[in-house]
Design a protein around this motif. Structure first.
Motif: not given
Length: 264
Positions: A109, A112, A115, A120, A222, A233-234, A236-238, A240
């Motif tokens: 990625s 990230y 990862r 992602t 990505d 970004q943070d 989206y990681a939690e 998506p």
């Protein structure tokens, strides 16, 4: 031809009345056909498939002489609803295959570090893009369900051939509408930067292949996320699924315009 202007054509079979409804090109051209004033149902059409590469190399006469006849589903309200389940199944399975192949190649990625890129991007986002990019904005605003069904049904009957020859006014090509622009378009950028994905290097071939285009789209999503603010970004990681709206916005407008969406 542009909306509001008449498209010139001839009817060669006596007794039929033909009315141009919308669009040009294989995937877009749509007519209503009447016999004795009764509207007929249209489920498919035959087209000469003319190779643009032959046109450039040998001229239009040679290309017409070598043209192959193909059957194509019109973006028709009659036919499209019959193939909705097949359309959804095709798009979902292709998206999952695209991400699995990227995972098998261990593509990293950009957004990230540490990862895999395939982790992602949601398959639902790739499916949504394949539908959004081929749904007419004007038709969607007027009849949302009908216009979406028309696109999904088109995928259902034509399978991997759907929207193969779709080209926008900006010369974006294929089901996911990538651009080339002499090596500086979205497709060229993705092939160059996401080299580990093993994408088809030729634009004409790669942009028109649904599976390859979905892999390229995943790479672009990505890359766009990598250009987003850290809080996006943070988040989206939690979460998506709801935050994928920023990826979709950036796909056409770039990270800068997606950031404007955040401010709005």
């Amino acid at each position: 031809w542009r909306p509001g202007k008449r498209l010139a054509f001839r009817v060669l079979t006596p007794g039929y009345e033909v009315v141009h409804v919308r669009g040009v090109g294989t995937e877009r051209l749509m007519f209503d056909i009447f016999l004795n004033h009764e509207r007929l149902r249209i489920y498919g059409r035959k087209y000469p498939r003319i190779d643009t590469a032959v046109v450039k190399r040998m001229g239009i006469r040679a290309a017409v002489a070598e043209a192959r006849i193909t059957d194509y589903l019109p973006m028709s309200d009659d036919a499209a609803p019959l193939f909705l389940d097949q359309g959804h199944a095709l798009l979902r399975s292709t998206a999952e295959t695209a991400l699995r192949e990227l995972r098998d190649r261990s593509v990293a990625s950009f957004a990230y570090p540490g990862r895999l890129l395939a982790d992602t991007v949601l398959p639902e986002t790739l499916v949504s893009l394949a539908i959004i990019e081929q749904t007419d904005d004007f038709d969607f605003r007027r009849e949302p369900t009908v216009s979406l069904n028309r696109t999904v049904g088109h995928y259902g009957l034509m399978k991997e051939q759907a929207f193969t020859y779709s080209v926008s006014v900006a010369n974006a090509a294929g089901p996911l509408q990538f651009t080339d622009r002499r090596g500086r378009g979205t497709y060229s950028t993705v092939v160059r930067r996401c080299w580990a994905a093993g994408l088809e290097p030729d634009f004409e071939t790669g942009a028109r292949d649904l599976l390859n285009a979905m892999k390229a789209a995943a790479c672009l999503l990505d890359l766009d996320m990598a250009g987003m603010p850290g809080d996006v970004q943070d988040e989206y990681a939690e979460r998506p699924a709801p935050l994928s709206i920023f990826q979709v916005a950036a796909y056409n407008g770039g990270s800068r315009n997606a950031t404007r969406l955040l401010r709005a």
